[in-house]
Design a protein around this motif. Sequence first.
Motif, PDB file in Angstrom:
ATOM      1  N   THR A   1       3.994   5.657  -3.434  1.00  0.00           N
ATOM      2  CA  THR A   1       3.310   4.430  -3.849  1.00  0.00           C
ATOM      3  C   THR A   1       4.348   3.349  -4.139  1.00  0.00           C
TER       4      THR A   1
ATOM      5  N   THR B   1       0.835  -1.202   0.000  1.00  0.00           N
ATOM      6  CA  THR B   1       0.000   0.000   0.000  1.00  0.00           C
ATOM      7  C   THR B   1       0.872   1.255   0.000  1.00  0.00           C
ATOM      8  N   THR B   2       0.226   2.412  -0.156  1.00  0.00           N
ATOM      9  CA  THR B   2       0.946   3.680  -0.130  1.00  0.00           C
ATOM     10  C   THR B   2       1.416   3.984   1.290  1.00  0.00           C
ATOM     11  N   HIS B   3       2.372   4.881   1.390  1.00  0.00           N
ATOM     12  CA  HIS B   3       2.902   5.273   2.701  1.00  0.00           C
ATOM     13  C   HIS B   3       3.322   6.735   2.626  1.00  0.00           C
ATOM     14  N   GLN B   4       3.241   7.431   3.735  1.00  0.00           N
ATOM     15  CA  GLN B   4       3.630   8.830   3.777  1.00  0.00           C
ATOM     16  C   GLN B   4       4.953   8.995   4.528  1.00  0.00           C
TER      17      GLN B   4
ATOM     18  N   THR C   1       9.915  -0.231   1.082  1.00  0.00           N
ATOM     19  CA  THR C   1       9.141  -1.073   1.988  1.00  0.00           C
ATOM     20  C   THR C   1       9.940  -2.342   2.206  1.00  0.00           C
TER      21      THR C   1
ATOM     22  N   THR D   1       3.678  11.592  -0.172  1.00  0.00           N
ATOM     23  CA  THR D   1       2.952  10.330  -0.356  1.00  0.00           C
ATOM     24  C   THR D   1       3.698   9.491  -1.389  1.00  0.00           C
TER      25      THR D   1
ATOM     26  N   LYS E   1       6.028  -5.384   7.887  1.00  0.00           N
ATOM     27  CA  LYS E   1       6.495  -4.369   6.953  1.00  0.00           C
ATOM     28  C   LYS E   1       7.140  -3.217   7.702  1.00  0.00           C
TER      29      LYS E   1
ATOM     30  N   TYR F   1       9.125   0.630   6.886  1.00  0.00           N
ATOM     31  CA  TYR F   1       9.393   1.630   5.857  1.00  0.00           C
ATOM     32  C   TYR F   1      10.683   2.384   6.177  1.00  0.00           C
TER      33      TYR F   1
ATOM     34  N   MET G   1       9.712   2.676  -3.016  1.00  0.00           N
ATOM     35  CA  MET G   1       8.516   3.511  -2.894  1.00  0.00           C
ATOM     36  C   MET G   1       8.747   4.783  -3.702  1.00  0.00           C
TER      37      MET G   1
END
Length: 420
Positions: free
Chosen positions: A312, A298-301, A353, A310, A333, A335, A367
């Motif tokens: 992806t 999934t996306t992460h900030q 990730t 943001t 997971k 980041y 990402m």
Amino acid sequence: MIATLFMALAPLNNAYAKTNKKQYQFEAKEIYVMDVKSGQMIYQKNGNQKRPIASLSKLMTLYLTKQAIDRHKLNWNQKVAVSKPLIKMSKSYELGTFKIKHSKQYTVKQLYQAALIASSNSAAIALGQAVANGNNTQFIKQMNQQAKKWHIDANFVSSSGLDNTDLRKYHLQIPGSSNKAQNMVSAKAISTVAAKVLTEFPSITNWSKKSAMKVGDQVLVNSNRLLPGGAFYKKANHVDGLKTGFTDTAGLCLTISYWKNGRHLIATIIDSNTIFSSMVKLIKSIDRHYRMVKVPLTTHQFSVDKHVVTATPQVKATAIWLRRGSTQTKSTKQYTKTTEKLPVKQGEIVGNTLIKLSGGRTAAVPMLAANSIKANVNKKTVKQVKNQSWWQKIGNFILNIFVGLVALMARLIETVVKLF
């Protein structure tokens, strides 16, 4: 030395293991198998142990050559001047596979193909010299710098994989290195280099998968017997290259690129007497004892320079390789940020990730920034700088007046003294 494919290739389930007592046996001192995209190690045996790797070393030379092309320092059709010692080496019965003629110039592409397919030592060294403006020693330095940048365990003294016992005959020994010095690289390290080559130059397999190729008036013969027409070719293995190698000290070495269940894999065998049959058995063992599961991403900030970026994932789901019979299906997971300052361009890698499994196994997925963000200028800071500059101007003005008055007083005193 004959080695078993270890219990690491067997499932953890004892009941399953009892029904599969027969393990493939083959000769190899070091083994490393990895997933190209995720970087996950699937299987290894002494994979972190540095040792001679012969012509597998050329993979680093090929990577740096392609990098120089991408940076417009070289181009595929550029003619390369080949030195007399390399021409002499190319005609050696032991060291030459692609004969370089005095009267002919060769392009970067021709030398690249000769180094890749025919494992030409002269071609590989000539490419390195071309990248480093004719300086062989400088190119070896670049090889080691790149290894350090990737945090891989490798030490290079040669762009071809030959050791100094051969190189010194052609005045190609790196100053300060011993007469028997050779490249010392782990199976994991050279597999990582291969992954970098395939990631940044995927079309290299259009050449590496060919059993033979004509360059000029010569035919380059590929010694990889896992390719179509080879004695160990198996269509189901989907092998499309990559590099063979041999020296007396390194033994037989092989790094291959192959596909399984839509995933691109790399397998390396170092110091074996039966590399092709061993590799076929290794591929079969990996297939029998490991399975692939998909992990959605999934996306992460990320916080970059006090701004929210943001990101992806490069792919919507990544593959995780597990031992068959293992009950482990969960993963964690984490980041990690790789960019600290703005600006950030859309599509730029800003982090990774990390998918973690038990036993220290990890897979990494880049990402990418979803949008571009420009670097902001702090107006308050600019205003303060302007204010400081005005105060400095006023201070300088007052100081100049004071200095002028002091000078005037000094002249008056000097005049009075002269009168008396």
